[in-house]
Design a protein around this motif. Structure first.
Motif, PDB file in Angstrom:
ATOM      1  N   GLN A  15      -3.155   2.768  -3.633  1.00 24.51           N
ATOM      2  CA  GLN A  15      -3.440   3.888  -2.730  1.00 24.51           C
ATOM      3  C   GLN A  15      -4.765   3.710  -1.995  1.00 24.51           C
ATOM      4  O   GLN A  15      -5.140   4.560  -1.187  1.00 24.51           O
ATOM      5  CB  GLN A  15      -3.474   5.200  -3.522  1.00 24.51           C
ATOM      6  N   ASP A  16      -5.473   2.644  -2.280  1.00 33.38           N
ATOM      7  CA  ASP A  16      -6.799   2.435  -1.689  1.00 33.38           C
ATOM      8  C   ASP A  16      -6.693   1.532  -0.464  1.00 33.38           C
ATOM      9  O   ASP A  16      -6.147   0.428  -0.539  1.00 33.38           O
ATOM     10  CB  ASP A  16      -7.724   1.786  -2.735  1.00 33.38           C
ATOM     11  N   LEU A  17      -7.203   2.042   0.651  1.00 38.31           N
ATOM     12  CA  LEU A  17      -7.257   1.211   1.861  1.00 38.31           C
ATOM     13  C   LEU A  17      -8.705   1.038   2.303  1.00 38.31           C
ATOM     14  O   LEU A  17      -8.993   0.792   3.466  1.00 38.31           O
ATOM     15  CB  LEU A  17      -6.451   1.841   2.989  1.00 38.31           C
ATOM     16  N   TRP A  34       0.862  -1.186   0.000  1.00 40.12           N
ATOM     17  CA  TRP A  34       0.000   0.000   0.000  1.00 40.12           C
ATOM     18  C   TRP A  34       0.892   1.227   0.000  1.00 40.12           C
ATOM     19  O   TRP A  34       2.096   1.138   0.241  1.00 40.12           O
ATOM     20  CB  TRP A  34      -0.928   0.027   1.229  1.00 40.12           C
ATOM     21  N   MET A  35       0.310   2.372  -0.274  1.00 42.75           N
ATOM     22  CA  MET A  35       1.011   3.633  -0.089  1.00 42.75           C
ATOM     23  C   MET A  35      -0.002   4.746   0.050  1.00 42.75           C
ATOM     24  O   MET A  35      -1.165   4.592  -0.333  1.00 42.75           O
ATOM     25  CB  MET A  35       1.976   3.919  -1.243  1.00 42.75           C
ATOM     26  N   THR A  36       0.447   5.864   0.606  1.00 39.85           N
ATOM     27  CA  THR A  36      -0.459   6.998   0.783  1.00 39.85           C
ATOM     28  C   THR A  36      -0.411   7.876  -0.470  1.00 39.85           C
ATOM     29  O   THR A  36       0.604   7.921  -1.164  1.00 39.85           O
ATOM     30  CB  THR A  36      -0.022   7.863   1.978  1.00 39.85           C
ATOM     31  N   PRO A  37      -1.508   8.597  -0.736  1.00 34.94           N
ATOM     32  CA  PRO A  37      -1.477   9.586  -1.824  1.00 34.94           C
ATOM     33  C   PRO A  37      -0.353  10.612  -1.624  1.00 34.94           C
ATOM     34  O   PRO A  37       0.261  11.070  -2.585  1.00 34.94           O
ATOM     35  CB  PRO A  37      -2.862  10.238  -1.746  1.00 34.94           C
ATOM     36  N   TYR A  94      -0.382  -8.441  -3.428  1.00 30.38           N
ATOM     37  CA  TYR A  94      -1.352  -7.450  -3.902  1.00 30.38           C
ATOM     38  C   TYR A  94      -0.710  -6.075  -3.816  1.00 30.38           C
ATOM     39  O   TYR A  94       0.011  -5.804  -2.860  1.00 30.38           O
ATOM     40  CB  TYR A  94      -2.603  -7.515  -3.009  1.00 30.38           C
ATOM     41  N   PRO A  95      -0.975  -5.162  -4.728  1.00 28.78           N
ATOM     42  CA  PRO A  95      -1.767  -5.319  -5.947  1.00 28.78           C
ATOM     43  C   PRO A  95      -0.912  -5.661  -7.164  1.00 28.78           C
ATOM     44  O   PRO A  95      -1.421  -5.700  -8.269  1.00 28.78           O
ATOM     45  CB  PRO A  95      -2.391  -3.930  -6.107  1.00 28.78           C
ATOM     46  N   MET A 145       2.068  -3.522   4.105  1.00 28.57           N
ATOM     47  CA  MET A 145       3.386  -2.910   4.245  1.00 28.57           C
ATOM     48  C   MET A 145       3.583  -1.856   3.173  1.00 28.57           C
ATOM     49  O   MET A 145       3.127  -2.023   2.035  1.00 28.57           O
ATOM     50  CB  MET A 145       4.489  -3.970   4.231  1.00 28.57           C
ATOM     51  N   LEU A 146       4.242  -0.791   3.558  1.00 30.24           N
ATOM     52  CA  LEU A 146       4.451   0.333   2.655  1.00 30.24           C
ATOM     53  C   LEU A 146       5.308  -0.124   1.480  1.00 30.24           C
ATOM     54  O   LEU A 146       6.390  -0.668   1.659  1.00 30.24           O
ATOM     55  CB  LEU A 146       5.145   1.470   3.407  1.00 30.24           C
ATOM     56  N   THR A 147       4.802   0.114   0.283  1.00 34.50           N
ATOM     57  CA  THR A 147       5.472  -0.455  -0.884  1.00 34.50           C
ATOM     58  C   THR A 147       6.862   0.140  -1.107  1.00 34.50           C
ATOM     59  O   THR A 147       7.141   1.258  -0.701  1.00 34.50           O
ATOM     60  CB  THR A 147       4.586  -0.284  -2.137  1.00 34.50           C
TER      61      THR A 147
END
Ligand code: CA
Length: 347
Positions: free
Chosen positions: A63-65, A17-20, A310-311, A84-86
């Protein structure tokens, strides 16, 4: 649509995942060329800036959680994701920026988990650029945010964790008794050049070469003699390492015996013993029966965990193929559920 499995939960243990906010910062690097990291430019120049369906799809999903991710999990019968942060996370930034960004990112991750405690758990991002702060952030994330360990995306600006200046991070992980997930990064700037022109630098090959190099540097440096209870998790079924145990042991012994290098001192154990006793492997991106069963044979059934990746590798058929592995029901439950619950201490 894949239903949940009636016999075990499917816990996917290497989900990006990551933040915008972080995506904007990556775009700023790409547009202004503020760092020297050819692997970063090749990877994120594609995923953040390319208009192909694959790139645009990943750009949105990562970016979607919320709803999209949850519905993707439902569609593939995934009960829970370990987030985990990509790569490369906060590790490409200047020290103070990285320290602040790790904190704010972990706070956001904790909020997401609080909103969906049965669907998400996660690892803390830390900034190896400042090892003391990274150790403190790991402690805060575990004790106050409920995160289950820490994530490091392999090299940090060309530096590897076998350098003793980073060892406060290992000391903290051992004291907290939580694992560190060493996730791939693009090969370091000093390594990446011959990979680039054939686009071999990322998940096709370069990630595994970079990460397995990192792990062997750690082992040979004596990290695990200093921190014998340190727990390290690798993705991609150990980044090729299970296949190499025999030869690594043989050659390492020869290098030590002949006193061939200042950088190689005698160790208390064989390299493969550390690989078996201090490491756990996830199956991210490697939904392939021969490789999974080989890793299980080398590492033991209790050290190989399911992951989807994912993703980046969101493929329904892979989940079904994993359900068909030639394992007993009890072994499948270990692979999909209980190994992860034990290692990451999930409720
Ligand atoms: Ca991954």
């Amino acid at each position: 649509m894949i239903p949940q499995n009636p016999h075990y939960k499917r816990i996917a243990t290497e989900e990006g995942w990551m933040t915008p906010e972080l995506m904007k910062m990556y775009l700023h690097i790409l547009e202004n060329k503020t760092i020297h990291d050819p692997g970063f430019f090749n990877l994120w120049g594609f995923f953040a800036q390319n208009s192909s369906p694959r790139a645009k799809d990943l750009f949105a999903r990562i970016q979607d959680l919320g709803e999209r991710r949850l519905s993707d999990m439902d569609a593939t019968g995934i009960d829970m994701q370990l987030l985990m942060l990509t790569a490369p996370g906060v590790q490409v930034f200047e020290k103070n920026i990285a320290v602040d960004l790790a904190r704010s990112t972990n706070d956001q991750l904790a909020q997401t988990i609080k909103a969906h405690p049965t669907r998400f758990c996660g690892l803390a991002a830390i900034a190896p650029q400042d090892p003391e702060s990274a150790a403190k952030e790991m402690e805060r994330a575990v004790h106050h945010l409920g995160l289950k360990g820490a994530l490091i995306n392999s090299h940090t600006q060309g530096e590897y964790l076998d350098d003793e200046k980073f060892w406060a991070i290992f000391e903290a992980a051992e004291a907290l008794d939580v694992p560190i997930y060493i996730h791939p990064n693009s090969p370091s700037p000093q390594m990446v050049e011959p990979y680039l022109s054939r686009c071999l630098d990322a998940a096709i090959c370069g990630f595994a070469a970079e990460t397995s190099l990192h792990v062997l540097r750690l082992i040979v440096s004596g990290v695990f003699d200093r921190f014998p209870k340190l727990k390290i998790v690798l993705g991609h079924l150990g980044e090729g390492l299970p296949y190499w145990h025999y030869r690594i042991d043989f050659m390492h012994a020869g290098i030590v015996r002949s006193n061939r290098s200042e950088g190689v001192k005698p160790l208390k154990k064989k390299p493969s013993e550390y690989l078996r006793e201090n490491f756990w492997y996830t199956s991210s991106g490697m939904a392939w029966e021969p490789a999974i069963t080989f890793a299980q044979k080398i590492m033991g059934m209790d050290r190989v965990l399911y992951a989807m990746d994912y993703p980046y590798q969101y493929v329904e058929e892979e989940v079904l193929a994993m359900d068909q592995l030639p394992l007993t029901l009890e072994e499948k439950k270990m692979f999909f559920q209980t190994n992860a619950q034990k290692l990451f201490r999930l409720e």
